[in-house]
Design an enzyme around this catalytic site. Sequence first.
Site, PDB file in Angstrom:
ATOM      1  N   LYS A  61       8.883  10.119   8.452  1.00  0.00           N
ATOM      2  CA  LYS A  61       9.440  10.204   7.098  1.00  0.00           C
ATOM      3  C   LYS A  61       8.922   9.085   6.200  1.00  0.00           C
ATOM      4  O   LYS A  61       8.541   9.334   5.050  1.00  0.00           O
ATOM      5  CB  LYS A  61      10.966  10.171   7.126  1.00  0.00           C
ATOM      6  CG  LYS A  61      11.569  10.570   5.775  1.00  0.00           C
ATOM      7  CD  LYS A  61      13.045  10.280   5.689  1.00  0.00           C
ATOM      8  CE  LYS A  61      13.292   8.815   5.385  1.00  0.00           C
ATOM      9  NZ  LYS A  61      14.718   8.544   5.036  1.00  0.00           N
TER      10      LYS A  61
ATOM     11  N   PRO B 176       8.747  14.495   2.714  1.00  0.00           N
ATOM     12  CA  PRO B 176       9.561  13.687   3.630  1.00  0.00           C
ATOM     13  C   PRO B 176      10.770  14.486   4.116  1.00  0.00           C
ATOM     14  O   PRO B 176      11.502  15.076   3.314  1.00  0.00           O
ATOM     15  CB  PRO B 176       9.992  12.497   2.760  1.00  0.00           C
ATOM     16  CG  PRO B 176       8.971  12.441   1.656  1.00  0.00           C
ATOM     17  CD  PRO B 176       8.603  13.873   1.393  1.00  0.00           C
TER      18      PRO B 176
ATOM     19  N   HIS C 217      19.122  15.517   6.542  1.00  0.00           N
ATOM     20  CA  HIS C 217      19.709  16.205   5.387  1.00  0.00           C
ATOM     21  C   HIS C 217      18.801  17.361   4.951  1.00  0.00           C
ATOM     22  O   HIS C 217      19.270  18.485   4.734  1.00  0.00           O
ATOM     23  CB  HIS C 217      19.905  15.208   4.249  1.00  0.00           C
ATOM     24  CG  HIS C 217      20.577  15.789   3.050  1.00  0.00           C
ATOM     25  ND1 HIS C 217      21.930  16.006   2.982  1.00  0.00           N
ATOM     26  CD2 HIS C 217      20.070  16.208   1.862  1.00  0.00           C
ATOM     27  CE1 HIS C 217      22.242  16.531   1.804  1.00  0.00           C
ATOM     28  NE2 HIS C 217      21.137  16.653   1.106  1.00  0.00           N
TER      29      HIS C 217
ATOM     30  N   ASP D  17      14.269  14.457   6.452  1.00  0.00           N
ATOM     31  CA  ASP D  17      15.288  13.775   7.226  1.00  0.00           C
ATOM     32  C   ASP D  17      16.301  14.823   7.684  1.00  0.00           C
ATOM     33  O   ASP D  17      16.100  16.030   7.463  1.00  0.00           O
ATOM     34  CB  ASP D  17      15.962  12.670   6.403  1.00  0.00           C
ATOM     35  CG  ASP D  17      16.491  13.180   5.074  1.00  0.00           C
ATOM     36  OD1 ASP D  17      16.704  14.405   4.940  1.00  0.00           O
ATOM     37  OD2 ASP D  17      16.694  12.371   4.162  1.00  0.00           O
TER      38      ASP D  17
END
Length: 331
Positions: A235, A252, A256, A254
């Site tokens: 990330k 990126p 979430h 993550d």
Amino acid sequence: PMKLRDAPSARPSLWRCLPCPPAELRLDLVLSSGQSFRWWESSPGAWTGVLAGRGWPKEEEEERDGCPAKAAKLEGDETDRILRDYFQLDVGLSALYRSWEAADPLFRKVAGDFPGVRVLRQDPVECLLSFICTSNNHISRITAMIERLCQAFGPRLCCIDARPFHAFPPLSALTGADAEARLRALGFGYRAKFVSGTARAIAEGLGAEGLRQLRTAPYAEARKVLCALPGVGAKVADCVCLLSLDKAEAVPVDTHVWHIARQRYGVAVGGKSLTPRTYQEIGDFFRGLWGPRAGWAQAVLFCADLRKGQEPASSRDQAWESRSQDSHGDG
């Protein structure tokens, strides 16, 4: 050190204006959404920070004669060049929004409330070392850490409104035997060894210029080089690729973003954790959906997510921190 007088907006002759409508650039959205950590809102609509080794007061002006503009202190064509490069103003954002809205109904729902969110083009060394500090962290704390880093290791540039401004430290300042200990004393915690270790690895390896030259390398190659550095996972590498190395396709990811991909977009990815394979599949999905500037589209949604309902900074910090805790390979 240069001392700039207070209330620069009262002296318009000292400002240069770049015609740029809000649909193409909103400073309040771009400079506060965690792309860079060197800007602060010194007064409503006015932003001050450090860019290209200079202290910059900068503000958004009201529309005049049908021509909204961003204004920045300092004179000369070099000022225009620096700002246009930093904000990538050669990229037509409105046309990109239209293409993303046509491809993605979910993007269309938020785009109208968040115009002018574009991706910055930052110095690669500053971007890399700053994003190493983002693991398990939030915007206010990261900003304070970077400020302490610059005050302790960077040369002083000027004083604006009685506030001293320092340049981002050169690699050589962060490679000394005591650099890690000094960073720990500044509150960097476990990130201290990654910041000093990465600075040393770059200085002893490809160098600052070699890092910058990754702008011309293929995306996969640039990301591989970054992931070999201390404290850099997928990330952080993608953030650096997107925000400083001209890899507009970098997305990126993550946990979430992983949950959004599964729950809102119905992406079928296996496993109960964000594995390297899942990370790649999600990035590929969004690149297929949004096209070659997928990272730019994600920046709009990320900004909207942070500022839902115009939440206060403390709430945005909580949202950022929840997204930085357990992303694959970082920290």
